[in-house]
Scaffold this active site. Structure first.
Site, PDB file in Angstrom:
ATOM      1  N   LEU A  75       0.038   1.323  23.026  1.00  0.00           N
ATOM      2  CA  LEU A  75      -1.046   2.243  22.683  1.00  0.00           C
ATOM      3  C   LEU A  75      -1.696   1.790  21.370  1.00  0.00           C
ATOM      4  O   LEU A  75      -1.109   1.031  20.609  1.00  0.00           O
ATOM      5  CB  LEU A  75      -0.485   3.658  22.542  1.00  0.00           C
ATOM      6  CG  LEU A  75       0.136   4.203  23.842  1.00  0.00           C
ATOM      7  CD1 LEU A  75       0.941   5.468  23.564  1.00  0.00           C
ATOM      8  CD2 LEU A  75      -0.958   4.468  24.874  1.00  0.00           C
ATOM      9  N   CYS A  79      -7.858  -2.149  18.210  1.00  0.00           N
ATOM     10  CA  CYS A  79      -7.786  -2.156  16.742  1.00  0.00           C
ATOM     11  C   CYS A  79      -6.599  -2.979  16.237  1.00  0.00           C
ATOM     12  O   CYS A  79      -6.781  -3.942  15.499  1.00  0.00           O
ATOM     13  CB  CYS A  79      -7.770  -0.724  16.220  1.00  0.00           C
ATOM     14  SG  CYS A  79      -7.285  -0.617  14.503  1.00  0.00           S
ATOM     15  N   CYS A  84      -9.851  -4.415  14.382  1.00  0.00           N
ATOM     16  CA  CYS A  84      -9.855  -4.002  12.963  1.00  0.00           C
ATOM     17  C   CYS A  84      -8.689  -4.561  12.153  1.00  0.00           C
ATOM     18  O   CYS A  84      -8.875  -4.910  10.983  1.00  0.00           O
ATOM     19  CB  CYS A  84      -9.827  -2.486  12.807  1.00  0.00           C
ATOM     20  SG  CYS A  84     -10.327  -1.533  14.209  1.00  0.00           S
ATOM     21  N   HIS A 134       2.005  -2.186  17.165  1.00  0.00           N
ATOM     22  CA  HIS A 134       2.046  -1.735  18.573  1.00  0.00           C
ATOM     23  C   HIS A 134       3.302  -0.892  18.817  1.00  0.00           C
ATOM     24  O   HIS A 134       3.264   0.154  19.460  1.00  0.00           O
ATOM     25  CB  HIS A 134       2.117  -2.933  19.527  1.00  0.00           C
ATOM     26  CG  HIS A 134       0.883  -3.777  19.570  1.00  0.00           C
ATOM     27  ND1 HIS A 134      -0.336  -3.345  19.145  1.00  0.00           N
ATOM     28  CD2 HIS A 134       0.693  -5.048  20.007  1.00  0.00           C
ATOM     29  CE1 HIS A 134      -1.234  -4.314  19.319  1.00  0.00           C
ATOM     30  NE2 HIS A 134      -0.634  -5.351  19.832  1.00  0.00           N
ATOM     31  N   PHE A 496      -7.602   7.066 -14.627  1.00  0.00           N
ATOM     32  CA  PHE A 496      -8.078   5.815 -15.240  1.00  0.00           C
ATOM     33  C   PHE A 496      -7.268   4.637 -14.677  1.00  0.00           C
ATOM     34  O   PHE A 496      -6.066   4.766 -14.523  1.00  0.00           O
ATOM     35  CB  PHE A 496      -7.883   5.931 -16.740  1.00  0.00           C
ATOM     36  CG  PHE A 496      -8.557   4.854 -17.523  1.00  0.00           C
ATOM     37  CD1 PHE A 496      -9.921   4.886 -17.738  1.00  0.00           C
ATOM     38  CD2 PHE A 496      -7.818   3.812 -18.056  1.00  0.00           C
ATOM     39  CE1 PHE A 496     -10.546   3.893 -18.481  1.00  0.00           C
ATOM     40  CE2 PHE A 496      -8.444   2.824 -18.790  1.00  0.00           C
ATOM     41  CZ  PHE A 496      -9.805   2.866 -19.004  1.00  0.00           C
TER      42      PHE A 496
END
Ligand code: NAP
Ligand code: KPC
Length: 518
Positions: A75, A79, A84, A134, A496
């Protein structure tokens, strides 16, 4: 077929199982179906990518019953497999290599003169490691999210309620299509030669180390992300762009900063140009590109061409079987409820067209699930924060300066570096991963800007080139939609040295009744 319902693989076990299936050492569908549940399915999700998985998880969490049918043995979709995740790996390497080349021979940095970083070795690293994510997706979906799924088997749509997979038929009240998209091929003579890659076959088939010249076709996110990586490895990189590079960065100052840093790195950007044809060597691999430029046709010797030309939605089966309406680019047309033109059939993710972003896929999946479960929600992807990678991360939200000027009577900008005669040669901005640049090569330390509507004091646009600002942009975009003013921004608590500097810069001006640029 293997029934895995009662098996409880660890993440490690899943990794081995998926690897065996991908590499062909094992075969057959994996069924994780709850045979004890006699409720009708609320939805079958055809495709278990980001949209199908998130839609399923949401629907299940709301008490519904779902089934994912996925042709791959895992699933999460493209990507983590070829899109990606490798993009991000390559972009991180591009940033790292740019730092090393800029600092070459200084401090503890090695002399990078003549160093050419391997492309194939990095792709091999990715291919070997990709089963890790995966495995997590399969484990999480089964053991933690309690999702039902069938993997490693292609589903066939029979009608708007029925899908057949691995010899079994499943019926549901609704069908949610999440079939993804595929790369648009390079349509020219020689466009299918060995040595011509896109983001899919690069990962699956690269079996040699590319030579010294890379030709990249396309001028948007994919082409630029891969192109910057190829350049950072130390290769001559020519970007063949048929119109203009990075048109999608609407703020022209931000766009120019991003492009100028690419050309500083030696990237050649050939705008208004097209590949005319590719020439093959005796082994059938590309050996030269003929590029039509505004000045005429140039022959460039290369053994490696990469095409980033956008994607074509995989809408053929639903169009043929169900007759769902398609748009001009093969995308399935949906309304704000993710409903297609066919009752009880929804479509999500890349299948519904641009933006083909994994984060849009996930969200569209959950909205389809919510609609199916009876919630009155509307999916409106118009106004989202966005990003891309050059050697940097470029993030933006809201309006460009040009758009804001057209919409509002008077706008104020707050920028770093500011508009001064020193230009970019000042040691700010500086923060995560740009500190060394700020001290040793100031113009490379990034660019950032917020745009304010003077009348309402609202922040209407934000733009950033640097590193580590995507996180902030997720929240900033939300706050801007709620009407965030310069006064509220300046009153936030900053940590910062944060990559955007926006809070402290806003605070410097927030006391002014009549705002001035900074
Ligand atoms: P894209 O955004 O659709 O852009 C396609 C690019 O290819 C444009 O520059 C286009 O030129 C050019 N092109 C298209 N057909 C061409 C042709 N026949 N000849 C020459 N040039 C051609 O595609 P993409 O960059 O591949 O991205 C695909 C999808 O994935 C997008 O929705 C994108 O948002 C997503 N994505 C996201 C990221 C990220 O980091 N967020 C990374 C990669 C991809 P014109 O401009 O002239 O039309
Ligand atoms: C590493 C990572 O989150 C990318 S893989 C995501 C697939 S999914 O969670 O199904 O959207």
């Amino acid at each position: 077929m293997t029934d895995i319902r009662q098996e409880h693989d660890t993440i490690g076990d899943w990794g081995k199982r998926i690897d065996d299936l991908i590499e062909g050492r094992a075969q057959g569908a994996l069924f994780n179906v709850n045979e004890d549940d006699d409720r009708e399915y609320d939805a079958i999700f055809l495709g278990g990518g980001a949209g199908g998985r998130f839609g399923s998880a949401y629907l299940r969490a709301m008490g519904g019953r779902q089934l994912i049918i996925e042709k791959w043995p895992f699933l999460g979709g493209s990507c983590p497999h070829n899109a990606c995740v490798p993009h991000h790996l390559l972009s991180e390497c591009a940033a790292q290599l740019m730092l090393e080349r800029t600092m070459s021979g200084k401090l503890w940095f090695q002399d990078m003169t003549g160093v050419r970083a391997p492309i194939k070795e990095l792709i091999d690293v990715f291919r070997k490691g990709r089963v890790g994510p995966h495995a997590i997706m399969n484990y999480q979906s089964k053991e933690q999210l309690d999702l039902e799924y069938v993997l490693n088997a292609e589903g066939t749509i029979l009608d708007s309620h029925t899908v057949e997979v691995a010899g079994r038929r499943f019926r549901a009240k609704n069908l949610v299509l999440g079939l993804g998209a595929r790369p648009q091929p390079l349509a020219c003579d020689g466009g299918d030669l060995k040595g011509v890659y896109n983001y899919v076959n690069l990962v699956e088939t690269l079996d040699y180390e590319p030579g010294n010249t890379v030709v990249v076709v396309g001028g948007s996110k994919t082409a630029v992300e891969y192109g910057c990586f190829f350049n950072a490895t130390g290769r001559r990189t020519i970007m063949v762009v048929r119109t203009q590079l990075l048109k999608l960065i609407a703020d022209q100052e931000t766009r120019q900063y991003a492009i100028d840093r690419m050309t500083d790195q030696g990237m050649e950007i050939w705008e208004g140009s097209q590949i005319e044809r590719l020439e093959s060597d005796a082994q059938g691999r590309v050996c030269a590109a003929f590029i039509r430029t505004p000045q005429g046709v140039e022959r460039v010797e290369t053994d490696f061409v990469f095409a980033g030309l956008g994607e074509i939605p995989n809408s053929e089966m639903p169009a043929k079987v169900l007759g769902v309406k398609l748009g001009a680019k093969n995308e399935i047309i949906v309304n704000h409820k993710l409903r297609t033109s066919v009752p009880n059939v929804y479509a999500i993710g890349d299948l519904i067209g641009s933006p083909m972003e994994m984060f849009k896929a996930r969200k569209s999946g959950t909205y389809a699930a919510r609609c199916i479960m009876g919630e009155d929600v509307s999916y409106k992807p118009e106004d989202w924060p966005d990003f891309l990678h050059t050697h940097y991360e470029v993030s933006w939200a809201g309006l460009s300066e040009e758009e804001a000027k057209a919409r509002y009577k008077n706008i104020i900008t707050i920028k770093m570096p500011p508009d001064t005669p020193d230009g970019l040669n000042v040691a700010l901005p500086a923060s995560d991963r740009t500190m060394l640049y700020a001290f040793l090569e100031p113009k490379m330390s990034g660019f950032q800007k917020i745009i304010i509507d003077e009348a309402t004091r609202r922040i209407v646009g934000a733009h950033h080139v640097g590193y580590g600002a995507k996180d902030a942009f997720q929240y900033l975009s939300h706050l801007m939609k709620q009407g965030l003013t310069i006064d509220q921004l300046g009153d936030l608590d900053e940590l910062f040295l944060n990559p955007t500097h926006f809070i402290q810069l806003a605070r410097l001006r927030a006391g002014q009744r009549t705002l001035k640029n900074l």
